[in-house]
Write an enzyme that holds these catalytic residues in place. Structure first.
Site, mmCIF file in Angstrom:
data_model
loop_
_atom_site.group_PDB
_atom_site.id
_atom_site.type_symbol
_atom_site.label_atom_id
_atom_site.label_comp_id
_atom_site.label_asym_id
_atom_site.label_seq_id
_atom_site.Cartn_x
_atom_site.Cartn_y
_atom_site.Cartn_z
ATOM 1 N N GLU A 189 -31.743 -29.335 -103.076
ATOM 2 C CA GLU A 189 -32.766 -28.437 -102.539
ATOM 3 C C GLU A 189 -32.628 -28.361 -101.022
ATOM 4 O O GLU A 189 -32.928 -27.349 -100.414
ATOM 5 C CB GLU A 189 -34.157 -28.974 -102.907
ATOM 6 C CG GLU A 189 -34.468 -28.849 -104.385
ATOM 7 C CD GLU A 189 -35.464 -29.889 -104.866
ATOM 8 O OE1 GLU A 189 -35.188 -31.088 -104.715
ATOM 9 O OE2 GLU A 189 -36.516 -29.503 -105.404
ATOM 10 N N HIS A 208 -40.681 -26.433 -108.487
ATOM 11 C CA HIS A 208 -39.267 -26.848 -108.460
ATOM 12 C C HIS A 208 -38.316 -25.657 -108.438
ATOM 13 O O HIS A 208 -37.145 -25.774 -108.808
ATOM 14 C CB HIS A 208 -38.883 -27.697 -109.697
ATOM 15 C CG HIS A 208 -39.552 -29.023 -109.802
ATOM 16 N ND1 HIS A 208 -39.951 -29.559 -110.998
ATOM 17 C CD2 HIS A 208 -39.872 -29.945 -108.858
ATOM 18 C CE1 HIS A 208 -40.495 -30.746 -110.801
ATOM 19 N NE2 HIS A 208 -40.467 -30.998 -109.497
ATOM 20 N N ARG A 219 -48.295 -37.817 -113.927
ATOM 21 C CA ARG A 219 -49.048 -36.648 -114.420
ATOM 22 C C ARG A 219 -48.979 -36.558 -115.938
ATOM 23 O O ARG A 219 -47.943 -36.853 -116.529
ATOM 24 C CB ARG A 219 -48.459 -35.365 -113.815
ATOM 25 C CG ARG A 219 -48.919 -35.122 -112.399
ATOM 26 C CD ARG A 219 -48.141 -34.013 -111.737
ATOM 27 N NE ARG A 219 -47.079 -34.559 -110.923
ATOM 28 C CZ ARG A 219 -46.160 -33.824 -110.318
ATOM 29 N NH1 ARG A 219 -46.167 -32.519 -110.448
ATOM 30 N NH2 ARG A 219 -45.224 -34.393 -109.584
#
Ligand code: ADP
Length: 406
Positions: A389, A183, A244
């Protein structure tokens, strides 16, 4: 320069089509999101600038099908924004893991693809999705240059005591076993935007960025450089995430493998795809579903929500100590941008440092633009910054493509 930016996440494809006039000035032509890939209620939301947004509900079992839907939406006669694919001059991709092969962004060629494939070992949920995106684009736009922007690059400034595991040194030399983080593009982007909004000099600042989404990581940033982050060798390390497990006692891994007679790949799949919110709740990997279930009294969903808060507090607190203070805490990504309750809970636990939240600003910030959510007399500034992003990737893509053309 018209640039298509593709951000293939573990369960989503975000895309933006940007007309970049220069590094700072750009027009957003369209953006969209393929959501809940692999889940029963997957969909594409396509938002063409100046036209009516459209949501297409469709079975989207994998990223390849998702990419095809995106491409079709861009040239659709009704809600498309391009006459043909040929108007796209470059494509920029987010790639999660570049290990120590890449200290910056790169133009895609066979060698780069090979290295991303090697790195798939370290990022089993992401690099294969990123590669699917690159291959899908190569098929539709064979002549268009593609650039990859690595999520690990920003974390390359970590020092050995932060990136080394206390394992025998030989594994670092033989297999590149160390912490790489992830990230990075998001952490760098929101820390810079946050510093600007808070009136801080980034070169002389202590910032903690909380990227909380389907994948979550928290980063400690000193003077604009990453000093530590919660993700490690792979994006599995750190806090609880959608599917996760985050940190667990490493001895659990061989123990379960022996008990259940599992192969390494099966165990990897369990920890990456069947754990986290999904594994604990037995219901869903999506926080919205956890909120709904908890409201109905689901005990396991309540534990998920508590654990997410607890993991965030623990990591932020650790980084405050590591940085010896903090000037600004930033929340971003799907959960960080939309969950006012979580932001409030984190800030409550930092009240001993003098953090004071502006309750109204916090609630109103959700789903909105960049906002300072701390009260004016808070000793530490807190901000909600929507990550972008895609813009950061478009800038790098334009820079690299222009350099090659020179
Ligand atoms: P990724 O890009 O890693 O797939 P995102 O950053 O899109 O993930 O975050 C996905 C998470 O954000 C999901 O758990 C989802 O529930 C949560 N989220 C997204 N939108 C909202 C919303 N409006 N309210 C609450 N949670 C949301």
């Amino acid at each position: 320069m018209i640039i298509l930016v593709i951000n293939c996440g573990s369960s989503s494809i975000k895309y933006q089509l940007l007309d970049m006039k220069n590094e700072e000035v750009y027009d957003l032509m369209a953006k969209g999101l393929v959501e809940k890939i692999g889940l029963p209620d997957s969909s594409l939301t396509h938002k063409p600038t100046g036209k009516t947004p459209v949501t297409i509900s469709a079975a989207i079992p994998d990223h390849k099908v998702g990419m095809k839907l995106v491409m079709d939406a861009l040239i659709d006669p009704e809600h498309g924004v391009l006459k043909s694919f040929e108007d796209i001059e470059a494509v920029g991709h987010r790639v999660v893991q570049g290990a120590d092969f890449f200290s910056g962004s790169a133009l895609v060629n066979d060698d780069v693809i090979k290295k991303i494939e090697i790195c798939s070992d370290f990022a089993p949920l992401h690099n294969p999705s990123n590669l699917l995106g690159i291959h899908a684009v190569s098929q539709v736009l064979p002549k268009v240059p593609q650039v990859v922007v690595f999520d690990t690059a920003f974390h390359q400034t970590m020092l050995p005591y932060a990136y080394m595991y206390a394992l025998p040194w030989e594994y670092y030399e033989k297999y590149r076993i160390r912490r790489y983080g992830a990230h990075g593009t998001s952490h760098e982007y929101v820390s810079r935007r946050g510093a600007k909004l808070a009136g801080l000099d980034i070169e002389n600042s202590k910032i903690i960025t909380c990227h909380l989404g389907n994948g979550s990581s928290i980063t400690a940033i000193k003077d604009g450089k990453c000093v530590d982050t919660t993700m490690g060798f792979t994006p599995l390390e750190g806090m609880i995430m959608g599917t996760r497990c985050g940190n667990i006692d490493a001895s659990i891994v061989p123990y379960i493998m022996k008990k259940e007679n599992l192969t390494p790949d099966q165990m990897t799949e369990i920890m990456n795809k069947k754990s986290g919110f999904l594994g604990l709740s037995g219901k869903s990997s999506d926080l919205r579903d956890m909120n709904a279930a908890a409201l109905e009294g689901d005990k396991r969903a309540k534990i998920v929500l508590k654990k997410l808060t607890y993991d965030t507090i623990k990591n932020v607190g650790g980084f405050v100590a590591e940085l010896n203070g903090v000037d600004l805490i930033v929340f971003t990504a799907g959960i960080g941008e939309n969950n006012a309750r979580l932001r409030r809970r984190i800030c409550e636990n930092l009240s001993y440092l003098g953090v004071k939240l502006d309750e109204e600003a916090n609630v109103n910030a959700s789903g909105g633009g960049e906002t300072i959510i701390s009260a004016p007399d808070s000793s530490i500034k807190v901000a909600m910054i929507p990550t972008n992003e895609e813009l950061a990737i478009a800038r790098d893509t334009m820079r690299l493509v222009c350099e090659t053309e020179d």
